[in-house]
Structure formats: structure tokens, C-alpha cells
Design a protein around this motif. Structure first.
Motif, mmCIF file in Angstrom:
data_model
loop_
_atom_site.group_PDB
_atom_site.id
_atom_site.type_symbol
_atom_site.label_atom_id
_atom_site.label_comp_id
_atom_site.label_asym_id
_atom_site.label_seq_id
_atom_site.Cartn_x
_atom_site.Cartn_y
_atom_site.Cartn_z
ATOM 1 N N VAL A 1 27.491 42.170 37.769
ATOM 2 C CA VAL A 1 28.543 42.879 36.640
ATOM 3 C C VAL A 1 29.318 43.981 37.386
ATOM 4 N N THR A 2 28.670 44.584 38.090
ATOM 5 C CA THR A 2 29.582 45.776 38.798
ATOM 6 C C THR A 2 30.610 45.059 39.686
ATOM 7 N N ALA A 3 30.503 44.163 40.322
ATOM 8 C CA ALA A 3 31.551 43.448 41.187
ATOM 9 C C ALA A 3 32.613 42.788 40.168
ATOM 10 N N ALA A 4 32.196 42.332 39.085
ATOM 11 C CA ALA A 4 33.107 41.620 38.198
ATOM 12 C C ALA A 4 33.827 42.391 37.244
ATOM 13 N N PRO B 1 36.607 45.173 36.193
ATOM 14 C CA PRO B 1 37.833 45.503 36.497
ATOM 15 C C PRO B 1 38.200 46.889 37.133
ATOM 16 N N GLY B 2 39.073 46.894 38.154
ATOM 17 C CA GLY B 2 39.249 48.244 38.827
ATOM 18 C C GLY B 2 39.904 49.632 37.893
ATOM 19 N N ALA B 3 39.790 50.674 38.597
ATOM 20 C CA ALA B 3 39.697 51.860 37.491
ATOM 21 C C ALA B 3 41.278 51.782 36.949
ATOM 22 N N GLU B 4 42.249 51.293 37.685
ATOM 23 C CA GLU B 4 43.619 51.390 37.327
ATOM 24 C C GLU B 4 43.878 50.336 36.051
ATOM 25 N N THR B 5 43.411 49.240 36.249
ATOM 26 C CA THR B 5 43.368 48.307 35.218
ATOM 27 C C THR B 5 42.618 48.698 33.853
ATOM 28 N N ILE B 6 41.458 49.624 34.200
ATOM 29 C CA ILE B 6 40.684 50.048 32.873
ATOM 30 C C ILE B 6 41.715 51.089 32.475
#
Length: 135
Positions: free
Chosen positions: A30-33, A35-40
Motif C-alpha cells: 500500500v505504501t508503494a502504491a 501517490p506522491g506528496a505533490e499528487t496528494i
């Protein structure tokens, strides 16, 4: 903490909080899947735009009416043209709506099918919740 499920202990001030992970493999997946901080951050901005009832009314008018000018959107929503223009400027800056110019007129529509799907799903969800309340 000899068990593999006891992954970490976090200290918060004078009190200790033990964080347990029951399924470390699932947590890693789940952690790997995620989204990145910018996407969030971008996603939070879109949902923030959708959280304002005035802007949501404008978006819903475009969902129902398709391409519309500011005057028609304002008349449909019962808002001033100035308020609708301000909402549209924010929505356009965040790629929720798109503008087409024809001479001096500007016509707005939802940016793409993803915005339409998001709104359709949200409306269906709200409608589903209302049906559950009546039962």
C-alpha cells in the motif's frame, strides 16, 4: 518487541504509543502504491474547490448544461455574474473547467470526462445515501 507484527514504537511526549502492523507485506504494498506528496496536494486542491457550495453549483450547472456562458451560468445558479466569474477563474486555474472564446463571448465547460465522472459518482453517492436514509 520480538514479534514481526510489532514494527515500531513511537514516542509522543511523556506518553508512549505502540504502533502495531499486523500485515507488514500489505503495508509495504500500500505504501508503494500511494501517490506522491505533490499528487496528494493537487488532489486536495481539487477537492477543496469542490467543497465550496457556490463553486459546486457552477460545476453542477456545467454538468447539466454542457457549454455555457457566464450570464447563463449565473442565471441558472442564482448567483451574480461577478461571483460566477470568480468561481470560474479558480476552477479554470485548477483545470476543472475549460474556456472557449467566440468573439467577445467566453463559453465554459467541464475540462474533461474525468471531471464529469467524478461529479456523476459524487451525485450518485449522495443520492444513494439519501435513499438509505428514507428506508
Amino acid at each position: 518487541m520480538s514479534s514481526q507484527s510489532d514494527v515500531a514504537a513511537v514516542m509522543a511526549g511523556p506518553e508512549a504509543c505502540v504502533v502495531r502492523v499486523v500485515d507488514p507485506e500489505k503495508v509495504a504494498d500500500v505504501t508503494a502504491a500511494l501517490p506522491g506528496a505533490e499528487t496528494i496536494t493537487e488532489l486536495a486542491q481539487v477537492f477543496g474547490l469542490l467543497s465550496d457550495p457556490g463553486r459546486l453549483r457552477v460545476i453542477t450547472a456545467l454538468l447539466e448544461g454542457g457549454e455555457m456562458c457566464v450570464c447563463d451560468i449565473a442565471a441558472s445558479c442564482g448567483h451574480s455574474e461577478s461571483a460566477v466569474s470568480h468561481s470560474l477563474r479558480l476552477l479554470r486555474a485548477n483545470r476543472v473547467v475549460r474556456v472557449r472564446r467566440a468573439g467577445r463571448m467566453a463559453y465554459y465547460r467541464l475540462d474533461d470526462s474525468h471531471v464529469r465522472m467524478l461529479l456523476d459518482l459524487a451525485l450518485a453517492h449522495v443520492g444513494h445515501a439519501e435513499e438509505g436514509d428514507r428506508a
